[in-house]
Design an enzyme around this catalytic site. Sequence first.
Site, PDB file in Angstrom:
ATOM      1  N   GLN A  70      -5.034  -1.440   9.549  1.00  0.00           N
ATOM      2  CA  GLN A  70      -5.017  -2.764   8.917  1.00  0.00           C
ATOM      3  C   GLN A  70      -5.545  -3.815   9.900  1.00  0.00           C
ATOM      4  OE1 GLN A  70      -4.059  -3.291   5.671  1.00  0.00           O
ATOM      5  NE2 GLN A  70      -4.177  -5.516   5.702  1.00  0.00           N
ATOM      6  N   LYS A 117       0.840  -1.207   0.000  1.00  0.00           N
ATOM      7  CA  LYS A 117       0.000   0.000   0.000  1.00  0.00           C
ATOM      8  C   LYS A 117       0.874   1.256   0.000  1.00  0.00           C
ATOM      9  CE  LYS A 117      -3.843  -2.482   1.970  1.00  0.00           C
ATOM     10  NZ  LYS A 117      -4.821  -2.755   3.044  1.00  0.00           N
ATOM     11  N   ASP A 121     -11.157   2.987   4.494  1.00  0.00           N
ATOM     12  CA  ASP A 121     -11.566   1.590   4.352  1.00  0.00           C
ATOM     13  C   ASP A 121     -13.084   1.414   4.297  1.00  0.00           C
ATOM     14  OD1 ASP A 121      -9.702  -0.358   3.914  1.00  0.00           O
ATOM     15  OD2 ASP A 121      -9.237  -0.713   6.023  1.00  0.00           O
TER      16      ASP A 121
HETATM   17  N1  L37 Z   1      -8.324  -2.119   3.030  1.00  0.00           N
HETATM   18  N2  L37 Z   1      -7.597  -4.270   3.193  1.00  0.00           N
HETATM   19  C1  L37 Z   1      -8.002  -3.168   3.809  1.00  0.00           C
HETATM   20  N3  L37 Z   1      -8.093  -3.056   5.139  1.00  0.00           N
HETATM   21  C2  L37 Z   1      -7.788  -4.103   5.891  1.00  0.00           C
HETATM   22  O1  L37 Z   1      -7.914  -3.987   7.216  1.00  0.00           O
HETATM   23  N4  L37 Z   1      -7.023  -6.390   6.075  1.00  0.00           N
HETATM   24  C3  L37 Z   1      -7.361  -5.305   5.319  1.00  0.00           C
HETATM   25  C4  L37 Z   1      -7.281  -5.333   3.931  1.00  0.00           C
HETATM   26  N5  L37 Z   1      -6.866  -6.446   3.271  1.00  0.00           N
HETATM   27  C5  L37 Z   1      -5.962  -6.378   2.272  1.00  0.00           C
HETATM   28  O2  L37 Z   1      -5.246  -5.404   2.112  1.00  0.00           O
HETATM   29  N6  L37 Z   1      -5.957  -7.429   1.455  1.00  0.00           N
HETATM   30  C6  L37 Z   1      -5.197  -7.589   0.302  1.00  0.00           C
HETATM   31  C7  L37 Z   1      -5.204  -8.835  -0.249  1.00  0.00           C
HETATM   32  C8  L37 Z   1      -4.466  -9.091  -1.400  1.00  0.00           C
HETATM   33  C9  L37 Z   1      -3.736  -8.081  -1.999  1.00  0.00           C
HETATM   34  C10 L37 Z   1      -3.740  -6.826  -1.464  1.00  0.00           C
HETATM   35  C11 L37 Z   1      -4.467  -6.571  -0.304  1.00  0.00           C
HETATM   36  C12 L37 Z   1      -2.913  -8.334  -3.225  1.00  0.00           C
HETATM   37  O3  L37 Z   1      -2.490  -7.411  -3.898  1.00  0.00           O
HETATM   38  N7  L37 Z   1      -2.654  -9.602  -3.557  1.00  0.00           N
HETATM   39  C13 L37 Z   1      -1.851  -9.976  -4.694  1.00  0.00           C
HETATM   40  C14 L37 Z   1      -0.817 -11.005  -4.294  1.00  0.00           C
HETATM   41  C15 L37 Z   1       0.098 -10.497  -3.234  1.00  0.00           C
HETATM   42  C16 L37 Z   1       0.982 -11.572  -2.627  1.00  0.00           C
HETATM   43  O4  L37 Z   1       1.852 -12.076  -3.346  1.00  0.00           O
HETATM   44  O5  L37 Z   1       0.772 -11.914  -1.445  1.00  0.00           O
HETATM   45  C17 L37 Z   1      -2.755 -10.555  -5.780  1.00  0.00           C
HETATM   46  O6  L37 Z   1      -2.383 -10.471  -6.948  1.00  0.00           O
HETATM   47  O7  L37 Z   1      -3.816 -11.093  -5.438  1.00  0.00           O
END
Ligand code: L37
Length: 284
Positions: free
Chosen positions: A97, A53, A120
């Site tokens: 988070q 982020k 959020d």
């Molecule tokens: N806004 N998001 C917000 N607030 C929170 O309190 N927990 C939480 C939350 N969750 C969160 O950020 N989840 C999330 C899940 C997956 C990705 C980003 C955020 C993401 O980009 N995933 C990638 C792979 C990343 C990796 O290798 O781990 C994807 O391509 O899915």
Amino acid sequence: MAATIIDGKAIAAKIRGEIARDTAALKEKGVTPGLAVVLVGEDPASKVYVSMKEKACADVGIFSDEYKLPATTSEAELLKLIDKLNNDPKIHGILVQLPLPKQINTEKVLEAISPLKDADGFHPYNVGRLVIGKPLFQPCTPYGVMVMLKETGVDLSGKEVVVVGRSNIVGKPVAFMCLQQNATVTLCHSRTRDLAAKVAQADVLIAAVGVPEMIKGAWIKEGAVVIDVGVNRVGEKKLVGDVEYAAAAERASAITPVPGGVGPMTITMLLYNTLEAAKRSAEK
Ligand code: L37
Ligand code: NAP
């Protein structure tokens, strides 16, 4: 039918380009959008997401300030920090988070965030506005799902949408967003009887369960659109969704991959919410 793969990374990149452009324009007017990211404790997934982020903010020109607090932080200490951020004019969005350590009451913390800085969209004020169809901040993951559907050209009006999972952060809000787009929505959960039959009704399936590949490809209606919100780590490195991807892709007309599907959209919508909050504060 071979499914179209809905490229979350490409959609996210396009929207991040628009956010970067608008951010630059806002900075010209003397307002730099600012996001405070609060991480309490050492949850390994949260650490990864929080650093993604921050990098994403830097890439589009949004100022971000990270607060890393130890797992032993008290509820009072966290509430004090939120109060400070609520009153900091440089900060337009606040993200705490989740999950939080167990000595901290999550609801109390979410309610302490100013609804006008609630990037959020988890404050009950913003949840209520979403439900009545007058959203202010919309939660990032469901919002990302809706943008992906729009960008893919899926019109939800009159469609059967089946959502699997009823969490406050994904399942419930995405169900209300689809309802607002005039879909007929079925919201399934762990007590749902005959999940396979419910899934088979779906023109659009949204899976947010958190169980690796529990939704079988054979359940999916020929030609359905499949949005897989699940991000499940299996073994050391591999990430899989909640849908049995290979089998589902043979029946669906379009499907999101994991990774590279909904994940990148979640972070994009956080940037979007922060920018919108900054625009609103500039208008005042
Ligand atoms: N806004 N998001 C917000 N607030 C929170 O309190 N927990 C939480 C939350 N969750 C969160 O950020 N989840 C999330 C899940 C997956 C990705 C980003 C955020 C993401 O980009 N995933 C990638 C792979 C990343 C990796 O290798 O781990 C994807 O391509 O899915
Ligand atoms: P959650 O809070 O654990 O909720 C899971 C939901 O699934 C619950 O409603 C639960 O039902 C339901 N469920 C569990 N097992 C089931 C089963 N066997 N049959 C039917 N329903 C079942 O999860 P969440 O936070 O919504 O997250 C869901 C998934 O999305 C996870 O994989 C998570 O990592 C992922 N996620 C991804 C992003 C992203 O950006 N891509 C963001 C957030 C979450 P009950 O309510 O009855 O218990």
